[in-house]
Design a protein around this motif. Structure first.
Motif: not given
Length: 165
Positions: A107, A121, A105, A153, A157, A123-126
């Motif tokens: 930012t 972002s 995770e 990602w 993205e 919070k990016v949760s991969l």
């Protein structure tokens, strides 16, 4: 000696051609607070430094795909490396099995050369629960599965959101 000077001058002139386009700035929280950044047979502090160095190099490599002058700012808020550390006789080993999938995770923000935020972002949760089902390409790199998660990602993205097609 004259030949050495010519080679050095050639490198100085050619160096801007090889300069990276984008730049990455990575911030870390306390490694002891992350879910799983446990070393196997290594001193905790040196393992954490190795993890940080390896991921920072990878973020920098990813940022090279951004246009010149862009900055990719990342703060890693959670890290769970692929695998789990288990006892194996006298030693501890990181065992890689499908149930111990990689998670990260963070930012991020991407700024252009003028400092304008292009995308960000909080919070990016991969996570990749099928990380062992994919074909492993390339050489056996440290933290391969974790870095592949970030690379996928980034390509799917981030690049489409930042770089005009």
């Amino acid at each position: 000696m004259n030949m050495v000077k010519k080679i050095a001058l050639t490198f100085l002139v050619a160096l801007p051609v090889f300069a990276q386009a984008g730049e990455a700035v990575v911030k870390w929280q306390d490694f002891n607070d992350y879910r799983d950044v446990r070393p196997s047979n290594e001193v905790r502090g040196s393992f954490h430094k190795r993890v940080a160095s390896s991921f920072e190099k990878h973020f920098t490599k990813l940022a090279e795909n951004l246009p010149e002058g862009y900055k990719f700012n990342v703060e890693v808020t959670e890290l769970d490396l692929a695998g789990d550390v288990r006892f194996g006789g006298m030693n501890e080993l990181r065992i890689i099995k499908p149930i111990y999938f990689p998670r990260i995770e963070f930012t991020y923000s991407v700024t252009d050369k003028n400092g304008k935020i292009l995308t960000e972002s909080d919070k990016v949760s991969l996570k990749d629960m099928g990380f062992m089902d994919k074909i492993k390409t390339g050489r056996d790199d440290a933290f391969y599965y974790d870095k592949r998660l970030l690379t996928d990602w980034f390509k799917k993205e981030l690049i489409p959101a930042v770089v005009p097609q």
